[in-house]
Design a protein around this motif. Sequence first.
Motif, PDB file in Angstrom:
ATOM      1  N   LYS A   1      13.968   6.175 -11.463  1.00  0.00           N
ATOM      2  CA  LYS A   1      14.093   4.976 -10.627  1.00  0.00           C
ATOM      3  C   LYS A   1      14.272   5.352  -9.156  1.00  0.00           C
ATOM      4  CE  LYS A   1      16.207   2.153 -14.249  1.00  0.00           C
ATOM      5  NZ  LYS A   1      17.477   1.568 -14.733  1.00  0.00           N
ATOM      6  N   SER A   2      15.046   6.394  -8.920  1.00  0.00           N
ATOM      7  CA  SER A   2      15.257   6.855  -7.545  1.00  0.00           C
ATOM      8  C   SER A   2      13.979   7.429  -6.952  1.00  0.00           C
ATOM      9  CB  SER A   2      16.357   7.927  -7.508  1.00  0.00           C
ATOM     10  OG  SER A   2      17.578   7.411  -7.971  1.00  0.00           O
ATOM     11  N   LEU A   3      13.198   8.126  -7.788  1.00  0.00           N
ATOM     12  CA  LEU A   3      11.933   8.706  -7.332  1.00  0.00           C
ATOM     13  C   LEU A   3      10.901   7.628  -7.005  1.00  0.00           C
ATOM     14  CD1 LEU A   3      10.075  11.257  -6.957  1.00  0.00           C
ATOM     15  CD2 LEU A   3       9.499  10.999  -9.387  1.00  0.00           C
ATOM     16  N   LEU A   4      10.793   6.641  -7.891  1.00  0.00           N
ATOM     17  CA  LEU A   4       9.786   5.589  -7.713  1.00  0.00           C
ATOM     18  C   LEU A   4      10.252   4.481  -6.774  1.00  0.00           C
ATOM     19  CD1 LEU A   4       8.631   5.195 -11.439  1.00  0.00           C
ATOM     20  CD2 LEU A   4       7.413   6.399  -9.617  1.00  0.00           C
ATOM     21  N   LYS A   5      11.567   4.399  -6.547  1.00  0.00           N
ATOM     22  CA  LYS A   5      12.148   3.335  -5.716  1.00  0.00           C
ATOM     23  C   LYS A   5      11.842   1.948  -6.286  1.00  0.00           C
ATOM     24  CE  LYS A   5      13.743   6.051  -2.401  1.00  0.00           C
ATOM     25  NZ  LYS A   5      15.188   6.255  -2.207  1.00  0.00           N
ATOM     26  N   THR A   6      11.872   1.863  -7.613  1.00  0.00           N
ATOM     27  CA  THR A   6      11.628   0.586  -8.285  1.00  0.00           C
ATOM     28  C   THR A   6      12.239   0.629  -9.673  1.00  0.00           C
ATOM     29  OG1 THR A   6       9.950  -1.003  -9.009  1.00  0.00           O
ATOM     30  CG2 THR A   6       9.416   1.323  -9.248  1.00  0.00           C
ATOM     31  N   SER A   7      12.505  -0.556 -10.239  1.00  0.00           N
ATOM     32  CA  SER A   7      13.002  -0.667 -11.611  1.00  0.00           C
ATOM     33  C   SER A   7      11.983  -1.349 -12.515  1.00  0.00           C
ATOM     34  CB  SER A   7      14.330  -1.454 -11.632  1.00  0.00           C
ATOM     35  OG  SER A   7      15.333  -0.763 -10.914  1.00  0.00           O
ATOM     36  N   LYS A   8      10.752  -1.510 -12.018  1.00  0.00           N
ATOM     37  CA  LYS A   8       9.722  -2.185 -12.805  1.00  0.00           C
ATOM     38  C   LYS A   8       9.444  -1.406 -14.093  1.00  0.00           C
ATOM     39  CE  LYS A   8       7.303  -4.131  -8.799  1.00  0.00           C
ATOM     40  NZ  LYS A   8       6.036  -4.090  -8.006  1.00  0.00           N
TER      41      LYS A   8
ATOM     42  N   LYS B   1       0.832  -1.198   0.000  1.00  0.00           N
ATOM     43  CA  LYS B   1       0.000   0.000   0.000  1.00  0.00           C
ATOM     44  C   LYS B   1       0.869   1.250   0.000  1.00  0.00           C
ATOM     45  CE  LYS B   1      -3.971   2.022   2.370  1.00  0.00           C
ATOM     46  NZ  LYS B   1      -4.885   1.923   3.538  1.00  0.00           N
ATOM     47  N   LYS B   2       1.973   1.196   0.753  1.00  0.00           N
ATOM     48  CA  LYS B   2       2.890   2.326   0.824  1.00  0.00           C
ATOM     49  C   LYS B   2       3.556   2.567  -0.541  1.00  0.00           C
ATOM     50  CE  LYS B   2       6.641   4.147   3.694  1.00  0.00           C
ATOM     51  NZ  LYS B   2       7.592   3.837   4.789  1.00  0.00           N
ATOM     52  N   SER B   3       3.909   1.461  -1.220  1.00  0.00           N
ATOM     53  CA  SER B   3       4.531   1.577  -2.545  1.00  0.00           C
ATOM     54  C   SER B   3       3.562   2.173  -3.548  1.00  0.00           C
ATOM     55  CB  SER B   3       5.004   0.203  -3.030  1.00  0.00           C
ATOM     56  OG  SER B   3       6.002  -0.308  -2.181  1.00  0.00           O
ATOM     57  N   TYR B   4       2.305   1.687  -3.551  1.00  0.00           N
ATOM     58  CA  TYR B   4       1.294   2.217  -4.466  1.00  0.00           C
ATOM     59  C   TYR B   4       1.074   3.706  -4.229  1.00  0.00           C
ATOM     60  CZ  TYR B   4       0.013  -2.505  -5.946  1.00  0.00           C
ATOM     61  OH  TYR B   4       0.025  -3.768  -6.470  1.00  0.00           O
ATOM     62  N   MET B   5       1.061   4.096  -2.973  1.00  0.00           N
ATOM     63  CA  MET B   5       0.889   5.512  -2.639  1.00  0.00           C
ATOM     64  C   MET B   5       2.049   6.342  -3.195  1.00  0.00           C
ATOM     65  SD  MET B   5      -1.128   7.681  -1.219  1.00  0.00           S
ATOM     66  CE  MET B   5      -2.186   6.648  -0.185  1.00  0.00           C
ATOM     67  N   ARG B   6       3.255   5.793  -3.087  1.00  0.00           N
ATOM     68  CA  ARG B   6       4.435   6.486  -3.614  1.00  0.00           C
ATOM     69  C   ARG B   6       4.328   6.659  -5.133  1.00  0.00           C
ATOM     70  NH1 ARG B   6       9.453   7.344  -1.511  1.00  0.00           N
ATOM     71  NH2 ARG B   6      11.040   7.938  -3.025  1.00  0.00           N
TER      72      ARG B   6
ATOM     73  N   VAL C   1       8.501   2.426 -14.794  1.00  0.00           N
ATOM     74  CA  VAL C   1       9.648   3.255 -15.177  1.00  0.00           C
ATOM     75  C   VAL C   1       9.502   3.816 -16.588  1.00  0.00           C
ATOM     76  CG1 VAL C   1      12.143   3.269 -15.587  1.00  0.00           C
ATOM     77  CG2 VAL C   1      11.217   2.072 -13.601  1.00  0.00           C
ATOM     78  N   ILE C   2       8.935   3.032 -17.518  1.00  0.00           N
ATOM     79  CA  ILE C   2       8.811   3.495 -18.912  1.00  0.00           C
ATOM     80  C   ILE C   2       7.933   4.746 -19.018  1.00  0.00           C
ATOM     81  CG2 ILE C   2       7.917   2.904 -21.210  1.00  0.00           C
ATOM     82  CD1 ILE C   2       8.945   0.034 -20.685  1.00  0.00           C
ATOM     83  N   PRO C   3       6.689   4.733 -18.495  1.00  0.00           N
ATOM     84  CA  PRO C   3       5.906   5.986 -18.538  1.00  0.00           C
ATOM     85  C   PRO C   3       6.514   7.080 -17.670  1.00  0.00           C
ATOM     86  CG  PRO C   3       4.731   4.299 -17.287  1.00  0.00           C
ATOM     87  CD  PRO C   3       5.882   3.625 -17.961  1.00  0.00           C
ATOM     88  N   GLY C   4       7.161   6.674 -16.559  1.00  0.00           N
ATOM     89  CA  GLY C   4       7.824   7.646 -15.702  1.00  0.00           C
ATOM     90  C   GLY C   4       8.972   8.336 -16.432  1.00  0.00           C
ATOM     91  N   CYS C   5       9.726   7.566 -17.220  1.00  0.00           N
ATOM     92  CA  CYS C   5      10.823   8.133 -18.005  1.00  0.00           C
ATOM     93  C   CYS C   5      10.305   9.113 -19.049  1.00  0.00           C
ATOM     94  CB  CYS C   5      11.609   7.018 -18.697  1.00  0.00           C
ATOM     95  SG  CYS C   5      12.774   6.162 -17.626  1.00  0.00           S
ATOM     96  N   PHE C   6       9.175   8.775 -19.663  1.00  0.00           N
ATOM     97  CA  PHE C   6       8.610   9.673 -20.682  1.00  0.00           C
ATOM     98  C   PHE C   6       8.210  11.006 -20.044  1.00  0.00           C
ATOM     99  CE2 PHE C   6       5.757  11.471 -23.754  1.00  0.00           C
ATOM    100  CZ  PHE C   6       6.266  11.054 -24.975  1.00  0.00           C
TER     101      PHE C   6
END
Length: 338
Positions: A274-281, A3-8, A285-290
């Motif tokens: 990746k640092s912002l999302l704390k994940t490499s999924k 839940k904490k990850s989804y919120m992030r 990451v792909i839409p986040g990178c865009f």
Amino acid sequence: MKKKSYMRYWISFTVLFLLLVVLFIWNINSGSIDLSVKEIFNIVFRHQGDQTASSIIWEIRLPRILSVVILGGALSVSGFLLQTFFANPIAGPFVLGISSGAKLVVALVMIYFLGQSRVMSSAAMILSAFAGSMISMGFVLLISKKVRQMSMLVISGVMIGYICSAITDFAVTFADDSNIVNLHNWSLGSFSGMTWENVRVMAVVVLITFALTFLMSKPISAYQLGEVYAQNMGVNIRAFRIALILLSSILSACVTAFAGPISFVGIAVPHLIKSLLKTSKPILVIPGCFLGGSLFCLFCDLIARIVFAPVELSISSVTAVFGAPVVIYIMIRRQKRS
């Protein structure tokens, strides 16, 4: 924890989107004519307001800003794909010489077209840039088979970039005097002079390529865990690697064709996301990178236009100022881990 990850994730994407909207409006407002948000709204949505201001927004600023958003996102996603392919956080279109290869071929074709007093179409620019990207990528792949250390691969990519840039400089120097100014500005990296036709072409190419990249999120995720794991998950490694090369080359070629080579965006932004999302999924990451690439380039383009106005800086110079420290940090942290 989930839940904490989804919120992030929700907060991160919301912040990125809101910042993008703020910078979008700020970019429309910045220039020789300052306009309020209300005036911008009336011109864009109601087609009301001063005719001169309306022409500036519709014919100059909006095509440029939309180009920055599309190409900035494309460059960041291209960097992420190359980092995945080479399993190296400092791999990117600019560092590996791919952008320089694209620049060389586009410059040569552009000189030929200008010498014939013909205008180079958007499709011809993209195809030329793609050919240059693939040639440079071919050299990088050949070198990657000979060297085992990723640092040597990066150094080799930088050398390829220098060779391509040197040949481009020779070509530009001996071009017709009337062509040198346009070629020189483009070769340094710039979003100026964008048209609605350019926006339509780049939007189609980038959005289709981005959609295909996003659909590959699952095999990319498996590949990040190793080739053996990906094979066990049913991924055709050969076809997958070819797809990564083609998609990253198309994206970087589209950027170089329209805006010239732009440095460090493809390296720095994926790492920041990746640092912002704390994940490499990849699915995140792909839409986040865009979004991150669009945001980063909007910010840098704004600085390039207004800091020394009416003189405009090359976009690559500004992205280097903000992107290079991120790359240095990545290298230092990587060295400490090893």
